[in-house]
Design a protein around this motif. Structure first.
Motif, PDB file in Angstrom:
ATOM      1  N   GLN A   1       0.959  -0.910  -0.055  1.00  0.00           N
ATOM      2  CA  GLN A   1      -0.139  -0.180   0.247  1.00  0.00           C
ATOM      3  C   GLN A   1       1.118   1.112  -0.180  1.00  0.00           C
ATOM      4  N   GLN A   2       1.848   1.100   0.751  1.00  0.00           N
ATOM      5  CA  GLN A   2       2.485   2.559   1.158  1.00  0.00           C
ATOM      6  C   GLN A   2       3.719   3.049  -0.819  1.00  0.00           C
TER       7      GLN A   2
ATOM      8  N   ASN B   1      -4.491   2.458  -3.354  1.00  0.00           N
ATOM      9  CA  ASN B   1      -3.418   2.986  -2.243  1.00  0.00           C
ATOM     10  C   ASN B   1      -4.461   2.484  -1.410  1.00  0.00           C
ATOM     11  N   SER B   2      -5.765   1.828  -1.098  1.00  0.00           N
ATOM     12  CA  SER B   2      -6.559   1.599  -0.173  1.00  0.00           C
ATOM     13  C   SER B   2      -6.369   0.091  -0.025  1.00  0.00           C
ATOM     14  N   SER B   3      -6.214   0.068   1.406  1.00  0.00           N
ATOM     15  CA  SER B   3      -5.873  -1.793   1.777  1.00  0.00           C
ATOM     16  C   SER B   3      -6.553  -2.886   1.029  1.00  0.00           C
TER      17      SER B   3
ATOM     18  N   THR C   1      11.100   2.906   1.079  1.00  0.00           N
ATOM     19  CA  THR C   1      10.979   2.184  -0.491  1.00  0.00           C
ATOM     20  C   THR C   1      11.212   1.182  -0.778  1.00  0.00           C
TER      21      THR C   1
ATOM     22  N   PRO D   1       0.519   4.173  -6.361  1.00  0.00           N
ATOM     23  CA  PRO D   1      -0.554   4.605  -6.601  1.00  0.00           C
ATOM     24  C   PRO D   1      -1.572   5.490  -5.786  1.00  0.00           C
ATOM     25  N   SER D   2      -2.042   6.945  -5.278  1.00  0.00           N
ATOM     26  CA  SER D   2      -3.666   6.673  -4.597  1.00  0.00           C
ATOM     27  C   SER D   2      -4.369   6.477  -5.158  1.00  0.00           C
ATOM     28  N   PRO D   3      -4.063   6.536  -6.728  1.00  0.00           N
ATOM     29  CA  PRO D   3      -5.819   5.879  -6.517  1.00  0.00           C
ATOM     30  C   PRO D   3      -6.447   3.970  -6.275  1.00  0.00           C
TER      31      PRO D   3
END
Length: 419
Positions: free
Chosen positions: A112-113, A120-122, A269, A116-118
């Protein structure tokens, strides 16, 4: 009859087992154990490793003499009967709702880390993890073994770097004094720590795919367990030195926190990638073993069915897809219910210890001479560990009791026409 492809060498076998034993455990269990027992956790690791040695050697002998994708279920059938075999097989499958979601969630936490933002949910990270598991499994054991060997080398490098950068000295590895008050915290820690050595029974499912199972399978188990035990102990020394434990959130982030402290944020990272890879490797072997157990049961009872077939790569593809579907369902349910890693780990440990106990019981009946004596010792050790689990062993006992009921006889009786 469909057969699996024999692709596993000694080196890839050691890589697969060591990464499976380290995997998710390395990134949370040393910190959880330190929170339970403090410095006494160093003794707990030593006791656990001593206890696991005869168990590992007994599994090695079982895999050497009876290599089969059915693993413990097959050993139980050889020793007792097919009814008990089915109970053990489904007992192993019952770990999916409690053990696999926790492991996948931990792996997804690292993934998740770096997503990309769209996406990166659990839940999205967990579904991507399961999709990757299915893809890697469908590629075959040869490709999977190479991947896990590379991951194993990366884990060893990370732990060695933590020891070096952390300035670990002889004073840091001094064992604490034992007394009567040490028994309870060490026992409580052992109940959680056994998770680190669950994987041997899953590895037993891979025996049929070794190129030379009689020679390489026992060696892979012994070396894999030794390497994993030494790595866990070394990691615990660093965690205790820097007090990288204390809360559920901190426990699962202890290795990233230590890496940030010792190497700086620029390595975040790299740690995320390595953490995901290690956790992925652990869940990967379980996905392989579960699919092979399902395939072995299908081959035995419905040899012409779709689940009993293998692909051109020698992989039980349909069984793998079926296991993948169950994993997806379990992850969704686990995410919606909210995971307490320590709680789920204890429930899963109950299943694994009971499977180990039944395997040792089968070994005692199947083996002879010194190996029979080793199996007897292992049976006693598994019983002691089972007692250490406390309340969490009730889940395993309840599931096994339900599975052992004569469901088939009752179903046939209900289907008979009334005169």
């Amino acid at each position: 009859m469909a057969q699996l492809k024999k692709d596993i060498t000694l080196l890839s076998g050691i890589g697969q087992l060591s990464t499976t034993l380290l995997g998710t455990g390395l990134f949370m269990i040393p910190a959880i154990a330190a929170g339970i027992a403090g410095q006494l956790s160093l003794w707990a690791w030593l006791i656990l490793f001593i206890a696991i040695c005869p168990i590992a050697l007994t599994f090695a002998q079982l895999g050497k003499h009876f290599p089969n994708a059915g693993g413990t279920a097959y050993f139980v059938r050889k020793a007792f009967n097919s009814k008990l075999e089915r109970s053990v097989a489904w007992l192993f499958v019952s770990v999916i709702p409690v053990g696999v979601p926790a492991a996948v969630a931990l792996a997804a936490g690292f993934l998740q880390q770096i997503l990309p933002s769209p996406i990166n949910s659990s839940l999205a990270a967990q579904l991507i993890t399961v999709a990757l598991l299915i893809a890697v499994n469908l590629m075959g054991t040869k490709s999977s073994g190479r991947l896990q060997t590379a991951i194993a080398l990366s884990i060893f490098t990370l732990v060695a770097a933590l020891l070096w950068k952390g300035g670990v000295s002889a004073q840091d590895i001094q064992m604490p004094v034992l007394n009567t008050e040490s028994i309870w915290p060490i026992s409580a820690a052992l109940g959680v720590m056994f998770w680190c050595f669950v994987g041997i029974e899953a590895f037993a499912h891979m025996g049929e795919e070794f190129k030379n199972p009689k020679r390489d399978f026992p060696i892979a188990i012994v070396i894999g367990c030794f390497v994993a035990g030494a790595t866990y102990w070394a990691c615990s020394v660093v965690i205790l030195k820097f007090s990288a434990y204390g809360s559920p959130a901190f426990d699962s982030a202890s290795i990233p926190w230590l890496s940030d402290l010792l190497f700086g944020p620029q390595f975040a990272t790299v740690i995320s990638v390595l953490g995901f890879s290690a956790c992925f490797a652990s869940v990967n072997l379980y996905t392989q073993s579960l699919s092979r157990m399902v395939w072995a049961q299908a081959r035995e009872h419905r040899p012409n069915g779709a689940i009993a077939q293998v692909s051109q790569r020698g992989v039980p593809a349909n069984a793998t897809l079926a296991v993948g579907a169950v994993l997806i369902f379990s992850c969704v349910v686990g995410e919606l219910s909210g995971l307490d890693l320590e709680f789920f780990l204890k429930l899963a440990n109950g299943i694994f210890v009971l499977v180990y106990l039944l395997a040792m019981l089968a070994a005692y009946k199947l083996l002879s001479g010194l190996n029979k004596a080793l199996a007897a010792l292992s049976l006693v050790l598994c019983t002691l560990v089972f007692v250490c689990l406390g309340w969490s062993m009730l889940y395993a006992v309840s599931i096994f009791s339900l599975l052992s009921l004569p469901w088939e006889k009752w179903l046939k009786r209900r289907q008979q026409p009334v005169a």
